[in-house]
Write a protein that holds these residues in place. Structure first.
Motif, PDB file in Angstrom:
ATOM      1  N   ARG A 354     -23.416   8.544 -27.050  1.00 49.91           N
ATOM      2  CA  ARG A 354     -24.389   7.550 -27.473  1.00 49.91           C
ATOM      3  C   ARG A 354     -25.502   8.188 -28.301  1.00 49.91           C
ATOM      4  N   GLY A 381     -21.558   2.054 -24.850  1.00 53.36           N
ATOM      5  CA  GLY A 381     -22.567   1.088 -24.420  1.00 53.36           C
ATOM      6  C   GLY A 381     -22.556   0.952 -22.918  1.00 53.36           C
ATOM      7  N   HIS A 387     -24.103  -3.490 -26.006  1.00 52.19           N
ATOM      8  CA  HIS A 387     -22.791  -3.711 -26.578  1.00 52.19           C
ATOM      9  C   HIS A 387     -22.507  -2.755 -27.740  1.00 52.19           C
ATOM     10  N   VAL A 391     -25.050  -0.866 -30.445  1.00 52.96           N
ATOM     11  CA  VAL A 391     -25.327   0.561 -30.284  1.00 52.96           C
ATOM     12  C   VAL A 391     -24.893   1.364 -31.517  1.00 52.96           C
ATOM     13  N   ASP A 417     -17.102  -6.631 -26.554  1.00 50.10           N
ATOM     14  CA  ASP A 417     -16.914  -5.582 -27.556  1.00 50.10           C
ATOM     15  C   ASP A 417     -15.686  -5.848 -28.420  1.00 50.10           C
ATOM     16  N   LYS A 427     -29.485  -7.582 -22.952  1.00 50.91           N
ATOM     17  CA  LYS A 427     -28.257  -6.790 -23.030  1.00 50.91           C
ATOM     18  C   LYS A 427     -27.075  -7.521 -22.411  1.00 50.91           C
TER      19      LYS A 427
END
Length: 444
Positions: A354, A381, A387, A391, A417, A427
């Motif tokens: 990430r 994510g 999601h 991201v 996704d 979120k």
């Protein structure tokens, strides 16, 4: 001399006189015949010479040359036909004789039998047989040596059900379906099966008021999520489709004081979790997911060992292996590798991939060199991160999906996704199932 004798002499004289002209005539008649014979012999000689000269000429000449060769004698005054009849000279094209092809028909059976029984041929056959078997045994020995001296391949890691396909997380039951409960999730099991989802990670769905450890009840399903009966029905429907169900039992999932409340409450919460795990295992769940595993593993290692044993060890009622998934906010590859080894979880979700984490390629190489790929899980994510489209960006959505599906390990996706669902004010945005619904930013 008498008259009769005189008459006889006269007759003889007359006879002689008559014979002499006849001889002269015969001589004269024979003279031309001899002359003709001499001329014929001369002509034959000339014809033979002409034929020899013609044979020396190339045989590729046309009919005109042959005609001129035949008519050449007539130029001296003789008629062409007479010359042809005289010397018989005719130009012929004689084709070259092709050599006869020699065909090898081989030996007859009788000849072969006679040759096969000779001592020399018997010795030759034995020599060839010995050479063949010696060569065959030599190649066999060489092959055995190559196999024995070749380096052994690494043993394949043990494959469990969570290594056979992606995991699908539904962190907010109310945002996933129109009915806003567990029954709605059950209605979408067929859609998840079409996505080839191997495991469904649900929740948390238990009662856990924010930052209130005294009101925590692991075994009770929140009224906002549905009921225990709905949960049981969902598990049965998922198992019929070959989808395993993992329940998130993070204690303080709605609070801000950490997933395990404060340090003083970790011991009591972990102790209560042990009995809750036994309860949910009996209800048919195939694993448990916990956030903040680094805290409970460091603060109460003995209780953490008990939690691991309850989940990972099979029982008579549930002999199938269950998965223990840990979640950490750490993004350093060294820290993630150390936690993966010390915690003993089956899968560990982290922020290694990430942004703004360090170079992902170096992190991947470090984790691959230290752990089996069956222990690695990849996510960009998740419930805490958001999601995938939010991201990593919409432009790289397909690339990130491909990355998660091809990395050695278990890919973990957040609900939505697959369609590029984006985070808006929360979120946990509402899932879109109908193309006629109002589209969010990603789909537009």
């Amino acid at each position: 001399m008498t008259t009769e004798e005189t008459n006889v002499d006269l007759k003889e004289v007359e006879t002689k006189d008559d014979a002499e002209p006849k001889e002269k005539e015969e001589a004269e008649d024979c003279a031309p015949v001899a002359a003709d014979a001499d001329a014929t012999e001369a002509d034959v000689s000339e014809a033979d010479l002409d034929q020899e000269e013609q044979e020396k000429l190339p045989m590729t000449g046309g009919e005109g040359e042959a005609h001129r060769a035949v008519e050449a004698p007539s130029a001296g005054g003789a008629e062409p036909g007479a010359a042809g009849e005289k010397n018989g000279s005719v130009k012929l094209k004689i084709p070259e004789e092709e050599p006869e092809e020699v065909k090898f028909t081989g030996l007859t059976k009788e000849e072969l039998m006679r040759v096969a029984g000779t001592p020399g041929w018997v010795r030759t056959r034995w020599a060839l047989l010995v050479v063949f078997w010696l060569g065959w045994l030599g190649m066999l020995g060489a092959a055995v040596l190559i196999v024995l001296q070749a380096p052994r391949c690494r043993d394949l890691p043990a494959i469990n059900w969570w290594n056979e396909g992606p995991l699908y997380q539904v962190g907010d039951i109310q945002a996933f379906s129109d009915t806003r409960d567990l029954k709605g999730v059950e209605q979408k099991i067929s859609s998840l099966s079409q996505l080839k989802v191997r495991g469904l990670v649900l929740g948390p769905v238990h009662v856990a008021p924010a930052d209130d450890p005294m009101s925590l009840r692991f075994e009770e399903v929140s009224s906002e999520a549905g009921s225990l009966e709905q949960f049981k029905s969902l598990v049965q429907a998922a198992h019929k489709k070959g989808i395993s169900v993992v329940l998130d039992l993070t204690p303080n999932y709605q609070g801000t004081s950490g997933p395990w409340f404060s340090n003083t409450s970790v011991t009591s919460v972990a102790e209560r979790l042990k009995s809750a795990l036994v309860f949910w295992m009996k209800e048919g769940v195939d694993g448990v997911q916990l956030s903040g595993v680094e805290r409970v593993a460091a603060v109460v290692p003995t209780l953490w060992a008990d939690i691991r044993a309850i989940v990972q060890n099979g029982t008579d009622e549930g002999p199938d292996k269950r998965v223990l998934i840990g979640i950490t906010e750490r993004s350093s590859a060294e820290e993630v590798s150390s936690l993966l080894s010390s915690s003993g979880v089956d899968l560990l979700l982290s922020g290694v991939l990430r942004p703004p984490a360090a170079d992902p390629s170096q992190s991947l190489q470090l984790l691959y060199s230290s752990h089996s790929q069956s222990q690695l899980a990849w996510s960009l994510g998740g419930p805490a991160g958001g999601h995938l489209a939010s991201v990593g960006g919409v432009a790289l959505l397909r690339l990130h999906q491909l990355l998660l599906l091809t990395l050695p390990g278990t890919p973990v996706f957040n609900y939505g996704d697959e369609i590029g669902l984006m985070d808006e004010d929360t979120k946990f945005p509402r899932m879109l199932w109908d193309s006629e619904e109002e589209l969010n930013g990603t789909l537009q």
